[in-house]
Enzyme design. Structure first.
Site, PDB file in Angstrom:
ATOM      1  N   ARG A 217      -8.404   4.511 -26.031  1.00  0.00           N
ATOM      2  CA  ARG A 217      -9.574   5.785 -26.548  1.00  0.00           C
ATOM      3  C   ARG A 217      -9.448   6.187 -25.840  1.00  0.00           C
ATOM      4  NH1 ARG A 217      -4.843   7.214 -30.037  1.00  0.00           N
ATOM      5  NH2 ARG A 217      -3.892   5.856 -31.439  1.00  0.00           N
TER       6      ARG A 217
ATOM      7  N   GLU B 159      -6.363  -1.973 -31.395  1.00  0.00           N
ATOM      8  CA  GLU B 159      -5.025  -1.768 -32.759  1.00  0.00           C
ATOM      9  C   GLU B 159      -4.111  -2.565 -32.799  1.00  0.00           C
ATOM     10  OE1 GLU B 159      -3.844   2.321 -32.374  1.00  0.00           O
ATOM     11  OE2 GLU B 159      -5.985   3.451 -31.340  1.00  0.00           O
TER      12      GLU B 159
ATOM     13  N   GLU C 268       2.384   8.171 -28.012  1.00  0.00           N
ATOM     14  CA  GLU C 268       0.737   8.986 -28.207  1.00  0.00           C
ATOM     15  C   GLU C 268       0.191   8.281 -26.896  1.00  0.00           C
ATOM     16  OE1 GLU C 268      -2.467   8.419 -31.034  1.00  0.00           O
ATOM     17  OE2 GLU C 268      -0.129   9.492 -31.222  1.00  0.00           O
TER      18      GLU C 268
ATOM     19  N   ASP D  84       4.018  17.387 -23.882  1.00  0.00           N
ATOM     20  CA  ASP D  84       3.905  18.696 -24.598  1.00  0.00           C
ATOM     21  C   ASP D  84       3.323  19.412 -22.737  1.00  0.00           C
ATOM     22  OD1 ASP D  84       3.423  21.227 -25.911  1.00  0.00           O
ATOM     23  OD2 ASP D  84       2.165  20.354 -26.482  1.00  0.00           O
TER      24      ASP D  84
ATOM     25  N   CYS E 224       8.655   4.570 -33.263  1.00  0.00           N
ATOM     26  CA  CYS E 224       9.347   4.524 -32.185  1.00  0.00           C
ATOM     27  C   CYS E 224      10.586   4.471 -32.035  1.00  0.00           C
ATOM     28  CB  CYS E 224       9.299   2.710 -31.898  1.00  0.00           C
ATOM     29  SG  CYS E 224       7.676   1.841 -31.987  1.00  0.00           S
TER      30      CYS E 224
END
Length: 897
Positions: free
Chosen positions: A551, A584, A595, A652, A865
């Site tokens: 990340r 994760e 994501e 976006d 999902c």
């Protein structure tokens, strides 16, 4: 009320009155009437004198139109002696004479020098009554007089219609219509242009009937001695084929059909319901013969005027009525489909010049036929709408109207980007060819033959005559089976019809389903290829495009991995994306990928990086021409956009529409500035609109200025030594074009080329550019900005013991509807992994609300999902709102439940 006497009685009285007047010098009893303005008002006339006067006046008008008055200085526009008069043939003059009589037009006095001095003059202005005299049979033709009419002109229809109106019996016209409109040869010869067509027919549409008295007596036009009234009805539209072809002019697409005359004829015919059935029956008889002629005799190439038939039929404004929709119009559409592509192009060009109202009428006619047929039948997985011949034929006809709307719109056929598609054929045999599946995985669809013939694409028009949305047929979108349609499109296009070959009729939702099938098949193909190669080489198969990222370093990790893939094996980009965040536990079934995309975009569009500039007014990003980032970064953005489409994810991103136009192959032009650089657009528009002296008042040159990445001023010459070239009234358009080209194309050429290259790495084999318009591509990538949560509530499913009637579910929706816009977007992000609605709106988003235990202090959770919300059964509405707000506000990262 005046009752009309039988025609035979009127003829007998007329003959007796003439005989009585000639032999005895007496007159029969007079009938006192108020005469119209054509004669002397308020005077009482004998019937025979009134008929003779009307006949004589019409003869004088006819003589004036054909021979003139003999005065070289005549100024009467309806006299052949006038210098500005356009000559007319005798048949046209006959109909025109009737019109002039009805409106009491000006009559010239003939010059006495034109008369034979040995010949006695008549009592009326020197005309000899025996010259061009009309007989009683000419005044009163019979039905049999029209039995030899085998093609029609506007004038002949006027004569026959006038006769039928006088008789009160339309059987003669019905027989002629049936005979002519059921014959391809007759229709080809009918309503042809002539050199004098425009001069003679302009006022001749009023009809052949002339009110000789209050009982509606009629007079037929003067004709040659050899033909009578029937000769006027059967007048040839053109003396020779050469005469007809000469009217084409320089444009090969011009028709030999007098379209305006046809429209006037239809307008008059449609005023009489008795004639409509004859037109319908004639068309039903005609269409199968048209199909045979075109399929087996190649009639279009034998006679190019064969196209006149199709233009003539489509000028009928009643084709949308039930009488035509049931039988005649379906047969006609099938005949249109038999025309070769060259004829389709000519027909399309002809319709494109007919004006917005007529193009819309054509569109509505075919749309009504499609809808009428679909709602009259039932379709399922076995009985496909693709197999309905009427729907298919009407859709193909609608395609011609669609391109007519494109041709007639605001076209921009130039300004094309250089093609970057790597579509070149490779001599090396592929695995698909070895497996016999090369048809399924070919690179994009075949070239549209009509587009190639017309030399225009949908992308070339900014604003069509009829809006794109009006060509979408919702009935088709409801019944089409896209999985079967996709197979026809990719595999069986030669034998089966696919609606994706006419994408204008499909909405974005339906087309996105077709794109989804295409993407999935390519994913499965890459998976199979990988498995086969792995087995052959003894390696571990890797069926997915796997990205393992941190990340904190998501850009570096993603960039390195994607760059390696694009260099070593670009086809791996066609595999299904599988993202794993280091440290994760989340398993990517779609939600982790969403994501990943969101985090990548947040980093790349960060203004501090400087890859893009942000416009506060438009709230959109544009490429930074001064960016220090290398091309690989921009390629990454292109790959991300391509992967988002390929993996059905919503992003976006905020690009102006010109970016999507450029991705589809068009360069940016001046109108695009209104969306991407509105302030600059207004300034340049004011310059173009300025009517004063530009050079003295505005004082600018072909050198423009700006700032670099650090805010330092820089200049650029649009032309060599542009600083010394002033902008004037004569070159201001050139200045605007060059300025626009620099801003939208040249200044960002390096950045955009890398961006497009990355995008095409994923989508180059996709039918994306063939199915979607730029605004639809934006919708695919960005989703819908309209968030209708009422629609989402109606389509949500419930699981684990919940139903829409449960109190906690009611409290949940009341809470959601009370949220502000930002909170609603946060909820969508939390539940689905994106804050945008999919193509078609939130109603297309299948969300699930499942029960996750009884009352507790735990927060709601989600499976992004599967668009699933796990909601505990909270004890109160207040607690539900507090727990939900905390969950959507602080949600980040993935774990295993």
């Amino acid at each position: 009320m005046i009752r009309r006497r039988p025609l035979a009685v009127r003829r007998r009285d007329f003959a007796q009155s003439q005989s009585s007047t000639a032999s005895q010098g007496t007159t029969p009893d007079t009938l006192v009437i108020i005469v119209s303005s054509k004669t002397t008002s308020g005077v009482s006339y004998p019937r025979s004198m009134k008929k003779a006067t009307a006949k004589h006046l019409i003869e004088r008008y006819f003589r004036q139109l054909t021979d003139g008055c003999g005065n070289e200085d005549c100024t009467n526009e309806f006299c052949a002696s006038c210098q500005h008069f356009r000559p007319v043939d005798k048949n046209s003059a006959a109909v025109k004479a009737l019109e002039l009589y009805k409106v009491n037009a000006k009559l010239c006095s003939p010059q006495k020098k034109d008369l034979d001095p040995d010949e006695p003059e008549s009592s009326t202005n020197g005309y000899r009554p025996e010259f061009n005299r009309m007989t009683s049979s000419d005044l009163f033709p019979t039905k049999e007089a029209f039995s030899d009419v085998y093609f029609l002109t506007e004038d002949s229809v006027s004569v026959i219609l006038g006769f039928c109106e006088e008789e009160g019996d339309f059987s003669a016209l019905i027989r002629v219509i049936g005979r002519v409109f059921s014959s391809a040869e007759a229709l080809t010869q009918s309503f042809r242009k002539t050199p004098t067509c425009s001069a003679s027919s302009g006022g001749a549409n009023g009809g052949a009937a002339v009110d000789a008295d209050t009982e509606g007596e009629t007079a037929a036009p003067p004709v040659d001695d050899t033909g009578g009234a029937a000769a006027a009805a059967a007048a040839s539209p053109a003396s020779t084929e050469e005469t007809a072809s000469s009217s084409l002019g320089s444009n090969d697409d011009d028709l030999t059909l007098d379209v305006e005359g046809v429209r006037r004829v239809y307008e008059r015919l449609q005023a009489h319901e008795q004639i409509e059935a004859s037109l319908v029956n004639a068309l039903v008889y005609l269409c199968p013969n048209l199909e045979l002629d075109l399929e087996y005799l190649d009639m279009y190439h034998t006679n190019r005027d064969y196209l006149n038939i199709f233009v003539l039929v489509m000028e009928n404004t009643n084709l949308h009525s039930p009488e035509y929709l049931e039988t005649a119009l379906p047969l006609f559409c099938k005949a249109v489909c038999k025309l070769p592509v060259e004829a389709h192009a000519r027909l399309t060009r002809a319709w494109s010049r007919s004006g917005a109202a007529r193009i819309r009428r054509l569109m509505e006619t075919f749309q009504q036929l499609i809808t009428f047929t679909i709602i009259s039948n039932e379709y399922d997985a076995e009985t496909l709408v693709n197999d309905d011949e009427t729907v298919v034929a009407a859709t193909k006809c609608l395609k011609l109207v669609f391109y007519a709307s494109v041709l007639g719109g605001d076209l921009d056929v130039g300004h094309n980007e250089d093609s970057d598609d790597s579509d070149s054929d490779d001599d090396e045999i592929t695995l698909q060819e070895l497996l016999g599946e090369e048809r399924l995985y070919r690179r994009g669809p075949r070239v549209d033959l009509l587009e190639r013939e017309l030399g225009v694409r949908t992308l070339d028009v900014r604003r069509p005559v009829v809006p794109y949305e009006d060509f979408v047929n919702e009935s088709v979108n409801e019944v089409v089976e896209m999985d079967k349609d996709f197979t026809f499109y990719k595999v069986d296009a030669d034998s089966k019809f696919s609606f994706q070959s006419c994408p204008f009729i499909l909405n974005a939702v339906t087309k996105s389903q077709g794109l989804y099938y295409d993407n999935r098949i390519r994913m499965y193909s890459e998976r199979r290829i990988t498995a086969l190669y792995s087995m052959a080489q003894g390696q571990q198969p890797n069926p997915y495009l796997k990205l393992k990222v941190r990340r904190e370093h998501i850009i570096d990790d993603a960039l390195v991995r994607l760059e390696m893939i694009s260099m070593e094996n670009p086809s791996d980009l066609k595999k299904q994306l599988f993202v794993e965040f280091e440290g994760e536990q989340g398993v990517d079934e779609g939600g982790v990928s969403k994501e990943f995309f969101q985090l990548v975009l947040e980093e790349i569009f960060n203004p501090d990086i400087g890859m893009f500039t942000y416009d506060q007014e438009t709230r959109s990003f544009w490429f930074n021409s001064s960016s220090l980032e290398n091309e690989a970064q921009y390629s990454l953005i292109g790959i991300v956009l391509g992967l988002a489409i390929y993996n059905n994810c919503i992003l976006d991103v905020h690009f102006p529409m010109v970016v999507y136009r450029k991705l589809m192959g068009k360069k940016g032009t001046f109108p695009d500035l209104a969306d991407s650089h509105p302030v600059l657009y207004q300034s340049l528009k004011q310059l173009l609109d300025y009517s004063g002296n530009v050079e003295e008042d505005i004082v600018t040159s072909f050198q423009i200025s700006g700032t670099d990445l650090f805010g330092n001023p820089i200049t650029h010459d649009l032309k060599e030594q542009g600083e010394g070239i002033p902008v004037t009234n004569h070159n201001k358009q050139e200045f605007v074009d060059m300025y626009t080209d620099y801003i939208l194309n040249k200044s960002v050429e390096r950045q955009f080329k890398a961006f497009k290259k990355g995008f095409l790495m994923v989508t180059n084999e996709s039918p994306l550019k063939y199915l979607f318009r730029p605004e639809e591509v934006e919708l695919l990538i960005c989703g819908s900005r309209n968030l209708d949560f009422k629609a989402l509530e109606e389509t949500t499913d419930y699981d684990g013991g919940y139903s829409k009637d449960c109190q906690v579910v009611k409290d949940f929706w009341e809470t959601i509807h009370s949220f502000g816009e930002d909170q609603k977007r946060q909820f969508l992000q939390f539940t689905t992994g994106s804050d945008r609605a999919p193509v078609g709106g939130l109603g297309k988003l299948k969300m699930i609300i499942a029960k996750n235990g009884s009352d507790t202090d735990r927060l709601p959770t989600s499976h992004t999902c599967f668009n699933a919300l796990l909601l505990p059964e909270y004890s109160s509405k207040e607690k539900l709102k507090e727990r939900l707000l905390k969950a959507i506000t602080y949600a980040k990262g993935f774990g295993m439940l």
